[in-house]
Write an enzyme that holds these catalytic residues in place. Structure first.
Site, PDB file in Angstrom:
ATOM      1  CD  GLU A 137      -2.829  -1.317   2.354  1.00 12.62           C
ATOM      2  OE1 GLU A 137      -2.902  -0.372   3.139  1.00 12.62           O
ATOM      3  OE2 GLU A 137      -3.463  -2.380   2.505  1.00 12.62           O
ATOM      4  CG  ASN A 155      -0.699  -6.984  -1.268  1.00  9.53           C
ATOM      5  OD1 ASN A 155      -1.349  -7.565  -2.146  1.00  9.53           O
ATOM      6  ND2 ASN A 155      -1.129  -6.878  -0.013  1.00  9.53           N
ATOM      7  CG  HIS A 171      -9.937  -5.616   0.877  1.00  4.82           C
ATOM      8  ND1 HIS A 171     -10.115  -6.759   1.628  1.00  4.82           N
ATOM      9  CD2 HIS A 171      -8.629  -5.277   1.017  1.00  4.82           C
ATOM     10  CE1 HIS A 171      -8.968  -7.084   2.210  1.00  4.82           C
ATOM     11  NE2 HIS A 171      -8.046  -6.210   1.845  1.00  4.82           N
ATOM     12  CD  GLU A 186      -4.608  -7.729   1.944  1.00  7.00           C
ATOM     13  OE1 GLU A 186      -5.491  -6.988   2.420  1.00  7.00           O
ATOM     14  OE2 GLU A 186      -3.395  -7.489   2.034  1.00  7.00           O
ATOM     15  CG  ASP A 193     -12.578  -8.805   2.168  1.00  3.62           C
ATOM     16  OD1 ASP A 193     -12.540  -7.901   1.318  1.00  3.62           O
ATOM     17  OD2 ASP A 193     -12.046  -8.691   3.289  1.00  3.62           O
TER      18      ASP A 193
END
Ligand code: G2I
Length: 464
Positions: free
Chosen positions: A164, A206, A242, A269, A271
């Site tokens: 990030e 990432n 996400h 990641e 979701d």
């Protein structure tokens, strides 16, 4: 190790192929799907050489429902918080690996691989680092990368080296942080330090909100292109994903443009909140399956109750550990990546007059003190996954090397549980740390994915 589950589910076909290969006198074994679909996420992903992972919290390893699902379904693990800077170096130069190691040991002892997360991130910096700036901080950052990557050397499939670092919004530039203020070259410095510390780990950048083609993902794309052109060691890009309700329409195109730079892409990641989440999970999985260099998918947690997105129920299992509709969509998409009706005939396409030597290159009786290697192949048009079983002879192995000879036109694109020298023709493979020791008569497996026709791969093994 991925293929263990596949082998189990395909045991009938494997047995038939083994017998046939034995009759041909070849060390090549074709594993084709007898009745199609694999029944767990990990096994289904492994059929196309991919993984399916979950973020795991050390504090939940005592929860039997959680651990049962983890052990059954997933073959890749990311520590949700336990390998971050605040967890691993709570005081300057004082390292603490207890919970990270617990997760790693659980993963490895259950035949799963690990993604490392994350060496440098502006969040979850320990307080002492938050209070630093400039050259002192730069030194502390690089020491952190070196120490943590060295501690886990040989045990990590891929590290999120930097997490990030890009700004949200339209700038396409870097996010301000004390890490960024040490100089714009901090990211490449971190990648070089990580490579030096653990040459066997894939090194990833990432980030989130990078799931479509937008200013942020384009900024990262430009950085990766620049790194590749200047030889900065970067191997993969993680797309956190996400999401709410759907993935962007250009999700697959975005993965593909990064893959075309020569890096692996990973969904790190995943979701998905919202009423359309089950469909969206299917779409995301299909997008990954459609990109050859998309190596695998990790969901950020296991059950809805494990999610950081409290109350949004964005995962594949409900709070009781039951499979949701989204689970079925993912499983179907993983299985579809490799046709459930095999395109390969059940009788091998290897000619009846084998091109492989009639005297197998691998001895049928293990050499005392040595080892044997046998190749199982899962081929499809234009590619294959090879699983290599390394079996110790009468003495235990403390290190091994396998030499494979690939047919003309075949090339290794991706490997796990061994490090390779070369990608075409004669390729040599060396153990990684965690599969160095093999007890007498016991076996371990490594694997690789390739393009081209893998039929006829031969293998030899030597203790090292
Ligand atoms: O924020 C979601 C993810 C975004 N990408 C990077 C990931 O590393 C990040 O994971 C989350 C964890 O899922 C949370 O569990 O990162 C958060 C930290 O920013 C984690 O939350 C923290 C809480 O903020 C802490 O109060 C808590 O002590 O989890 C810690 C351990 O439970």
């Amino acid at each position: 190790m991925n293929m263990k589950m596949t082998s189990r589910s395909l045991s009938r076909a494997a047995l038939a192929s083994t017998l046939l290969a034995a009759a041909l006198g070849a060390s090549l074994v074709l594993v084709t799907s007898a009745d199609g679909a694999a029944s767990t996420l990990g096994a289904a992903a492994a059929q196309s050489g991919r993984y399916f992972g979950a973020a795991v919290a050390a504090g939940k390893l005592g929860d039997s429902t959680y651990v049962n699902i983890l052990n059954r379904e997933f073959n890749m693990v990311t520590a949700e918080n336990e390998m971050k800077w605040d967890a691993t170096e709570p005081n300057p130069g004082q390292f603490s690996y207890g919970n990270g190691d617990r997760i790693l040991n659980h993963a490895v002892s259950n035949g799963k691989r690990m993604r490392g997360h994350a060496l440098l991130w502006y969040q979850q910096e320990p307080g002492w680092a938050q209070r630093m700036e400039g050259s002192g901080l730069r030194q502390a950052m690089m020491n952190h990368v070196t120490q943590v990557a060295s501690h886990y050397k040989g045990k990590i499939y891929a590290w999120d080296v930097v997490n990030e670092a890009f700004a949200d919004g339209g700038s396409g530039g870097r996010r301000d942080s004390n890490l960024q203020r040490t100089g714009n070259d901090w990211i490449e410095a971190a990648f070089r330090a990580a490579r030096a510390a653990d040459p066997g780990a894939k090194l990833c950048y990432n980030d989130y909100n990078t799931d479509g083609i937008n200013a942020k993902s384009t900024g990262i794309y430009n950085m990766v292109r620049d790194f590749k052109s200047r030889g900065v060691p970067i191997d993969c890009v993680g797309f956190q994903s996400h999401l709410t309700n759907s993935a962007p329409g250009d999700y697959q195109a975005n993965l593909q443009r990064f893959a075309d730079l020569g890096v692996e892409v990973q969904i790190t990641e995943l979701d998905i909140a919202g009423s359309n989440m089950a469909n969206a999970y299917g779409a995301v999985t299909r997008a990954c399956m459609a990109v050859t260099r998309c190596a695998g998918i990790t969901t950020w947690g296991i059950r809805d109750t494990d999610s950081w997105r409290g109350g949004e129920n964005p995962l594949l299992f409900d709070g009781n550990g039951n499979k949701k509709a989204a689970y079925n969509n993912v499983l179907t998409a993983l299985n579809a990546a490799n046709p459930t009706t095999p395109t390969t005939p059940t009788t091998p396409t290897t000619p009846t007059t084998p091109t492989t030597p009639t005297t197998p290159t691998t001895p049928t009786t293990p050499n005392p003190g040595g080892c044997t290697a046998s190749v199982s192949l899962n081929p499809w048009t234009g590619g294959f996954v090879a699983t290599v079983k390394v079996t110790a002879g009468a003495s235990a192995l403390d290190g091994w090397r396998v030499t494979t000879v690939l047919p003309a036109g075949a090339a290794v694109t991706n490997a796990w549980s061994a490090t390779n020298t070369g990608t075409t023709g004669t390729v040599t493979w060396a153990n990684v740390d965690y599969n160095r020791s093999v007890a007498a008569g016991q076996s371990t497996e490594f694997g690789f994915q390739g393009t081209g026709n893998g039929q006829g791969i031969t293998s030899t093994c030597a203790a090292s």
